[in-house]
Design an enzyme around this catalytic site. Structure first.
Site, PDB file in Angstrom:
ATOM      1  CB  CYS A   1       0.450  -7.160  13.859  1.00 49.51           C
ATOM      2  SG  CYS A   1       1.534  -5.733  13.753  1.00 49.51           S
TER       3      CYS A   1
ATOM      4  CG  HIS B   1      -7.300  -2.811  10.016  1.00 52.17           C
ATOM      5  ND1 HIS B   1      -5.985  -2.430  10.125  1.00 52.17           N
ATOM      6  CD2 HIS B   1      -7.303  -3.813   9.099  1.00 52.17           C
ATOM      7  CE1 HIS B   1      -5.231  -3.157   9.327  1.00 52.17           C
ATOM      8  NE2 HIS B   1      -5.997  -4.010   8.699  1.00 52.17           N
TER       9      HIS B   1
ATOM     10  CE1 TYR C   1       0.227  -5.818  -1.868  1.00 53.54           C
ATOM     11  CE2 TYR C   1      -0.943  -3.892  -1.052  1.00 53.54           C
ATOM     12  CZ  TYR C   1      -0.408  -5.143  -0.837  1.00 53.54           C
ATOM     13  OH  TYR C   1      -0.527  -5.737   0.385  1.00 53.54           O
TER      14      TYR C   1
ATOM     15  CB  SER D   1      -0.876  -3.881   7.892  1.00 50.13           C
ATOM     16  OG  SER D   1      -1.926  -2.962   7.672  1.00 50.13           O
TER      17      SER D   1
ATOM     18  CG  ASP E   1      -7.745  -6.987   6.813  1.00 50.28           C
ATOM     19  OD1 ASP E   1      -6.884  -6.703   7.670  1.00 50.28           O
ATOM     20  OD2 ASP E   1      -7.893  -6.332   5.768  1.00 50.28           O
TER      21      ASP E   1
ATOM     22  NE  ARG F   1      -0.146  -8.630   1.920  1.00 52.93           N
ATOM     23  CZ  ARG F   1      -0.865  -8.050   2.867  1.00 52.93           C
ATOM     24  NH1 ARG F   1      -2.027  -8.550   3.242  1.00 52.93           N
ATOM     25  NH2 ARG F   1      -0.413  -6.982   3.472  1.00 52.93           N
TER      26      ARG F   1
ATOM     27  NE  ARG G   1      -2.341  -1.301   3.559  1.00 53.57           N
ATOM     28  CZ  ARG G   1      -1.745  -0.566   4.458  1.00 53.57           C
ATOM     29  NH1 ARG G   1      -1.715   0.747   4.337  1.00 53.57           N
ATOM     30  NH2 ARG G   1      -1.185  -1.109   5.513  1.00 53.57           N
TER      31      ARG G   1
ATOM     32  CE  LYS H   1      -6.256  -3.538   4.424  1.00 46.36           C
ATOM     33  NZ  LYS H   1      -6.555  -4.012   5.782  1.00 46.36           N
TER      34      LYS H   1
END
Ligand code: OXD
Ligand code: MN
Length: 600
Positions: free
Chosen positions: A268, A244, A215, A266, A293, A385, A87, A224
């Site tokens: 974690c 989030h 991306y 993000s 998420d 990813r 991002r 998002k």
């Protein structure tokens, strides 16, 4: 081309032509086509036939590589442009009417100016390309919390990812009907020049325009952009919350079940936590996943807070994912998955740092270059990813499609902190919990472009995702309390505390069940707690450490330690954010800070 009539050039009969019975949508698509001038328009219906056709096209175009179908059935591989792997917060804008509405933590530009600039970039941007129209749902079909979006994109990779991450096609058009209430998203790759990369939100118009990137976080617009940035803006006005947060179910051997929402920045470990398998000492306990998420939460008729997962798939970080850290994820991504920027092995399977398999003797790295274990660079990009359907998850919760959502008993805030933050404490009350969320800090990761490993404030893990003024977002959190008769209890956790030698003080992963167990018992009113300066902390006797080798009361005290000197430094760091937000910061936040100082 500017009319719908001339579309469907090279697509087989029956595909790509499912026009909606919705004049507003048709008009918007025609207008966008007139601007971007694609060679053809393809309306996605979400069918299996369509998936097969588009996958074949993507392989033929070199956008996807077909992986070893015996070992990884239905799986494909994609490499992004090396300049386009995360991002880009510096290119992400919230274009509200006034800059104050976007607030000091968001990039802002006047909407008219930004529209003009983006329209200039979009003019003719799809010449020679197909324009895909993807109607999609964020949320279970038929839920009053679900939102409809339509993404227009010139990327076949986006279409194939969106069909995993959201419910697309017919089901979305059915929910939309003739309504004009849908999010308008336009995405064009342009030439992937980072100087012409913009991810722009126009919250008042429920519109998103994303250019110059391929991306996921920048281009899967339901995630998002809609579910968090636009969602948070809508939620403030409509009395709900877009967060989030992962969502999981915890079921005790007694059959008692609760749902927990947890916000972590993000990369974690939200996906790992959402799919946790309890250690052997917790026989009879079950963890089930609603989402990994994003959570949309709204007060229900019984006075509790209800949540849905707007997504339908997982867009997870590959490195570090293995049978030990997340067995359910490994099962989930064994089929029907798109891998992006991992390493490609000669046998047509994939690999990344932290995979169960040893490093391959040779492979192609995420840039397509030959790689061996002697190579200095990583084989997989740290933010590589997988995109995988929720349905593959063996721990998927039975209520995942429940239009009513699930009642939330606990909210957890967590960050990646080497010092200061104890393993777990419970907030004294809702406003203290809001303060804890608002002052969250975490070490930065590879999910966003920039230097990894520095502590930055990331309120509620929403810093990159809040679609309006962060101070007003705190205000909204405080206001929500008035709408929720039985609010969830709020906790804060830190799996990442280290000793002086840099060794983790807590084993993490499946052992996080022990923390979840205490949280569960607190919500059930069974477990005691000690009052500390920073919240209610578990008593050692109430904290299940059976079978945790080498972890006794001393180790527990160490990971729970509240060090006054560290906390004084922490308060000064927190002040930086509060100064930045000071103008509209709710006074409750200042009061909570003062109470904390006096307790310390
Ligand atoms: C994500 C992120 O991809 O938070 O979920 O960056
Ligand atoms: Mn995320």
């Amino acid at each position: 081309m500017s009319t719908i009539a001339s579309e469907l050039k090279n697509t087989p009969k029956g595909l790509g032509g499912h026009h909606p019975n919705n004049a507003v949508l048709s008009k918007w698509v025609v207008e966008t086509a007139a601007l971007t001038k694609p060679d053809s328009i393809f309306w996605c219906d979400g069918s299996e036939v369509e998936k097969e056709y588009l996958t074949e096209q993507a392989v033929a175009q070199g956008v996807l590589v077909k992986l070893n179908q015996e070992k990884l059935p239905g799986c494909y591989y994609h490499r992004s442009n090396p300049n386009d792997v995360a991002r880009v917060e510096q290119c992400t804008f919230i274009c509200t009417d006034s800059q104050e509405d976007a607030g000091p933590t968001n990039n802002w530009a006047p909407p008219a100016e930004m529209y003009a600039k983006l329209k200039g970039m979009l003019a003719g941007s799809m010449i020679g390309r197909t324009m895909f129209v993807i109607p999609y749902l964020m949320g279970p079909p038929g839920s009053p919390m679900t939102k409809v979006g339509v993404e227009i994109t010139d990327s076949i990779y986006v279409v194939l990812n969106m069909r995993i991450m959201a419910r697309i096609g017919k089901v979305a058009l059915e929910q939309l009907g003739a309504s004009d209430e849908f999010n308008r998203g336009v995405h064009s790759m342009l030439d992937l020049n980072p100087d012409r990369r913009f991810i722009v939100h126009f919250p008042k118009d429920n519109t998103i325009i994303s250019v110059g990137s391929g991306y996921g976080g920048n281009v899967l617009l339901g995630k998002k952009c809609l579910a968090l940035r636009i969602g948070s803006y809508l939620g403030r006005d409509q009395g709900w919350m877009a967060e989030h947060m992962l969502l999981l179910g915890v079921e005790a051997p007694t059959g008692e079940k609760m749902y927990v929402a947890a916000a972590f920045p993000s990369a974690c470990g939200k996906t790992n936590f959402a799919m946790l398998i309890p250690p052997p000492q917790f026989a009879g306990w079950k963890i089930t996943t609603i989402g990994d998420d994003i959570a949309w939460m709204k007060p229900g008729p019984d006075g509790r807070l209800y949540a849905i997962n707007p997504e339908n798939g997982y867009f997870g970080v590959a490195p570090g994912t293995n049978r030990k850290t997340n067995p359910n994820a490994m099962t989930t991504i064994a089929r029907d998955t798109i891998y992006t920027n991992v390493a490609l092995k000669p046998d047509g399977t994939v690999w990344w740092e932290g995979h169960d398999d040893p490093a391959p003797a040779e492979c192609l790295d995420w840039k397509g270059n030959p790689w061996t274990p002697a190579s200095k660079e990583k084989a997989a990009h740290p933010n590589s990813r997988f995109t995988a359907p929720s349905l593959n998850n063996p721990a998927l919760d039975a209520a995942v499609n429940d239009p009513a959502g699930v009642p939330v008993s606990a909210i957890i805030f967590g960050g990646r902190r080497a010092t200061t933050m104890p393993l777990v404490v419970q907030a004294f009350n809702w406003s203290h919990g809001v303060y804890i969320g608002a002052t969250m800090g975490s070490e930065t990761t590879a999910a966003a472009v920039g230097v990894a490993g520095q502590v930055r404030r990331d309120p509620m893990a929403m810093l990159p995702f809040c679609g309006y003024n962060m101070s007003l977002y705190f205000r909204h959190w405080l206001n929500m309390r008035k709408l929720i008769k039985f609010p969830p209890l709020i906790f804060t956790v830190n799996w990442f505390r280290k000793d002086k030698e840099g060794k983790f003080l807590w084993p993490g992963y499946s052992d996080n069940m022990r923390v979840l167990n205490w949280i569960f018992e607190r919500c059930a009113g069974h477990a005691g707690a000690n009052e500390t300066a920073v919240g209610w902390a578990p008593k050692f006797k109430d904290f299940n450490t059976t079978g945790l080798a080498g972890f006794g009361e001393k180790e527990f005290d160490e990971v729970q330690k509240i060090d006054r000197e560290e906390w004084y430094r922490e308060l000064l760091l927190q002040d930086e954010l509060f100064f930045k937000l000071y103008e509209r910061l709710p006074k409750e936040m200042i009061f909570q800070r003062e109470l904390l100082v006096s307790r310390l």
